[in-house]
Design a protein around this motif. Structure first.
Motif, mmCIF file in Angstrom:
data_model
loop_
_atom_site.group_PDB
_atom_site.id
_atom_site.type_symbol
_atom_site.label_atom_id
_atom_site.label_comp_id
_atom_site.label_asym_id
_atom_site.label_seq_id
_atom_site.Cartn_x
_atom_site.Cartn_y
_atom_site.Cartn_z
ATOM 1 N N ASP A 1 33.945 24.932 42.883
ATOM 2 C CA ASP A 1 35.315 24.851 43.370
ATOM 3 C C ASP A 1 35.309 25.302 44.829
ATOM 4 O OD1 ASP A 1 37.949 26.223 44.067
ATOM 5 O OD2 ASP A 1 38.477 25.223 42.187
ATOM 6 N N GLU B 1 37.526 26.311 46.999
ATOM 7 C CA GLU B 1 38.273 27.530 47.332
ATOM 8 C C GLU B 1 37.543 28.781 46.844
ATOM 9 O OE1 GLU B 1 42.322 27.322 46.034
ATOM 10 O OE2 GLU B 1 42.678 25.428 47.064
ATOM 11 N N GLN C 1 34.413 29.370 48.994
ATOM 12 C CA GLN C 1 34.708 29.890 50.326
ATOM 13 C C GLN C 1 35.109 31.357 50.289
ATOM 14 O OE1 GLN C 1 37.418 26.707 51.681
ATOM 15 N NE2 GLN C 1 35.984 26.454 53.376
#
Length: 169
Positions: free
Chosen positions: A114, A116, A119
């Motif tokens: 994923d 997000e 990160q």
């Protein structure tokens, strides 16, 4: 130069920057015993649509791009090592990658990449929780469980898997 000929790092590398490109998350790592930068590409969609060459052209320029493949082999996840010109170099193995990364290389399975979450992750963080994909169809799991004796471990496992897929947040 093949990855197996790189120097083993005595310290864990430093994560410099994480960003997304088309169908991939890109991590730049500063290697502890070498001032070089290693760019690691984690495809988040179809492996064929992610482009290690595009990752190689990002700023700052890097001497090496490592793309994690979709499959798992006998010696770990598939890897492709690319030079600064985007051409693939032979000789990339997960064990070699782990040694370059200071002995341990974190792995993001395909279904858990994923952007997000990746990160926000930092080296040393506990294992992140990735939200389930609501588009995942659990009907085959439930149909198979319905065909089995309700008291078997297989039935309990299938029902638990379906429950986790649908409701785990």
């Amino acid at each position: 130069m093949p990855l197996k000929h790189w120097a083993t790092q005595n310290e864990a590398p430093e994560l410099s920057v994480v960003r997304t490109v088309r169908d991939a998350v890109v991590q730049d790592w500063y290697l502890a015993d070498d001032p070089a930068l290693l760019r690691v590409v984690w495809p988040t969609g179809d492996i064929l649509s992610s482009d290690a060459g595009a990752a190689a052209r990002l700023d700052p320029p890097v001497p090496w791009v490592l793309q994690v493949g979709p499959g798992l082999g006998v010696f770990g996840p598939e890897l492709g090592l690319y030079g600064p010109d985007g051409r693939e170099i032979q000789g990339a193995g997960w064990r070699d990658y782990a040694e370059v990364m200071g002995g341990v290389a974190d792995y993001w399975p395909g279904g858990l990449r994923d952007p997000e979450v990746m990160q926000a992750w930092e080296p040393g963080d506990p294992q992140p929780i990735v939200p389930p994909d609501p588009a995942l169809d659990t009907a085959p799991l439930l149909r198979l469980a319905a065909m089995l004796d309700p008291e078997t471990p297989a039935t309990r496992t299938l029902l638990n898997l379906a429950r986790n897929v649908q409701y785990k947040r």
